[in-house]
Scaffold this active site. Sequence first.
Site, PDB file in Angstrom:
ATOM      1  N   SER A   1      -4.297  67.698  66.703  1.00  0.00           N
ATOM      2  CA  SER A   1      -5.331  67.476  67.704  1.00  0.00           C
ATOM      3  C   SER A   1      -5.024  68.214  69.016  1.00  0.00           C
ATOM      4  O   SER A   1      -4.733  69.409  68.998  1.00  0.00           O
ATOM      5  CB  SER A   1      -5.461  65.968  67.925  1.00  0.00           C
ATOM      6  OG  SER A   1      -6.626  65.667  68.611  1.00  0.00           O
TER       7      SER A   1
ATOM      8  N   HIS B   1      -8.566  63.009  60.462  1.00  0.00           N
ATOM      9  CA  HIS B   1      -7.894  63.683  61.570  1.00  0.00           C
ATOM     10  C   HIS B   1      -6.370  63.633  61.436  1.00  0.00           C
ATOM     11  O   HIS B   1      -5.686  64.595  61.756  1.00  0.00           O
ATOM     12  CB  HIS B   1      -8.339  63.000  62.863  1.00  0.00           C
ATOM     13  CG  HIS B   1      -7.993  63.710  64.115  1.00  0.00           C
ATOM     14  ND1 HIS B   1      -8.462  64.978  64.408  1.00  0.00           N
ATOM     15  CD2 HIS B   1      -7.236  63.347  65.185  1.00  0.00           C
ATOM     16  CE1 HIS B   1      -8.007  65.345  65.602  1.00  0.00           C
ATOM     17  NE2 HIS B   1      -7.264  64.383  66.081  1.00  0.00           N
TER      18      HIS B   1
ATOM     19  N   ASP C   1     -12.380  64.828  58.845  1.00  0.00           N
ATOM     20  CA  ASP C   1     -12.283  64.728  60.296  1.00  0.00           C
ATOM     21  C   ASP C   1     -13.611  65.125  60.915  1.00  0.00           C
ATOM     22  O   ASP C   1     -14.246  66.092  60.475  1.00  0.00           O
ATOM     23  CB  ASP C   1     -11.166  65.680  60.789  1.00  0.00           C
ATOM     24  CG  ASP C   1     -10.872  65.505  62.275  1.00  0.00           C
ATOM     25  OD1 ASP C   1     -11.412  64.569  62.886  1.00  0.00           O
ATOM     26  OD2 ASP C   1     -10.070  66.309  62.800  1.00  0.00           O
TER      27      ASP C   1
END
Length: 452
Positions: A167, A431, A371
């Site tokens: 991320s 994610h 995600d």
Amino acid sequence: MELAPRKCRFPPPLLLLLLLLGLSTGAIVNWPTEEGKEVWDYVTVRKDAHMFWWLYYATNPCKNFSELPLVMWLQGGPGGSSTGFGNFEEIGPLDSDLKPRRTTWLQSASLLFVDNPVGTGFSYVDKDDAYAKDLATVASDMMVLLKTFFDCHKEFQTIPFYIFSESYGGKMAAGIALELHKAIQQGSIKCNFSGVALGDSWISPVDSVLSWGPYLYSVSLLDDQGLAEVSQVAEEVLDAVNKGLYKEATQLWGQAEVIIEQNTDGVNFYNILTKNAPMSPMKSSLEFTQSHLGHLYHRHVRHLNQDSLSQLMNGPIRKKLGIIPEDCSWGGQSKNVFLNMEGDFMKPVISIVDELLEAGVNVTVYNGQLDLIVDTVGQEAWVRKLKWTELPKFNQLKWKPLYSEAKSSETSAFVKRHENLAFYWILRAGHMVPSDQGDIALKMMRLVTQQE
Ligand SMILES: *[C@@H]1O[C@H](CO)[C@@H](O)[C@H](O)[C@H]1NC(C)=O
Ligand SMILES: *[C@@H]1O[C@H](CO)[C@@H](O)[C@H](O)[C@H]1NC(C)=O
Ligand SMILES: *[C@@H]1O[C@H](CO)[C@@H](O)[C@H](O)[C@H]1NC(C)=O
């Protein structure tokens, strides 16, 4: 308690003596006793800015740690803790119930968790003006940490060193990788830097935002009306980014998320097959939670600091570590870390990835199929924008399927690799790829670090 910038805390003979006497130095403890060696410490990276790191030596029944790579893991947020979330929820030897994790990366690498930017996890600042406000500061702080680390742990200077990230950690990893490459060229840091892996990474935020609508629409999570609303706000984000109005873009990004939430009956931004889990109320003012940044913080950092993890880190883990200052609580400054990066969120770093590729650094991009916040379509979009001269050849390649076990016929991922760029499409993961699909994540790490 010594928290000043430091060289190695004790000269080895003294350390050995302390260990023989059974005294805890606060810096080296074996816990649980049968597991491998662990070391942790603070580095003062700037005035009033103290960064915490935690190293686990690889534990493999057949191999010495010196035959395995060193992997540094960087969490997102900004304000998410590697030593907490990455360690106990994703790749460390123990899960958050302190039970062994079958798919821990420690069986194939030594693991270095760093709480960065300063103020994250057990890292802390003494003064409010010491938080990082941009990627350049994040990267230069990390150079101080890595220089101290490799100077103190010479045994790791020749071991292949990789940075893996998730991320916002991916954006930081790109900036850090480039600075590290330069520092090695200049001879200021001695380490065997061998590559960077960008997981579900915030490299080009606007490419994520622009793909949310079409992605959700294609999987029956938006109707025509919803798609129109999401597309409109996405165009506004693009406009703000093009004008260099990054704080405004951040605000619009928050609005786009609210519109998606309303139109999808609360889809989870981290895995589209689930719904947003209700969170316990934040311990902060109502005013903050209702502000656009409060909203964003709540969505993007709080989920990495769940109450149960916070209890673990501020309870038994803090006790075990023994060097955490009394007035520093794990996660206590994460809100400020996030707020201080407000002007940086929406800035793309595609050009940094280009510089890494041109410099010959091995770059891996990996992304979870489910995600939303950093959807795969958005990742493919920024990869297509690379100016890297080998890109046309990369694009012409066909991907190959991957299976987590040789016997299995279930496709776990696809991969494409050309020269120093690789892309892994990880199936059935959201994610947090290693949390969702531990087996294929471990295999991918082994492939990236040339163990398979
Ligand atoms: C593992 O490697 C280190 C560093 O090369 C060395 O000092 C140590 O003796 C090795 N341990 C074993 C069990 O081979
Ligand atoms: C880096 O690691 C590789 C693989 O172990 C090794 O062949 C190489 O000599 C190392 N390079 C340095 C500069 O230590
Ligand atoms: C980059 O990866 C390739 C294999 O994919 C490997 O042959 C090469 O040695 C790596 N480069 C570095 C600097 O580690």
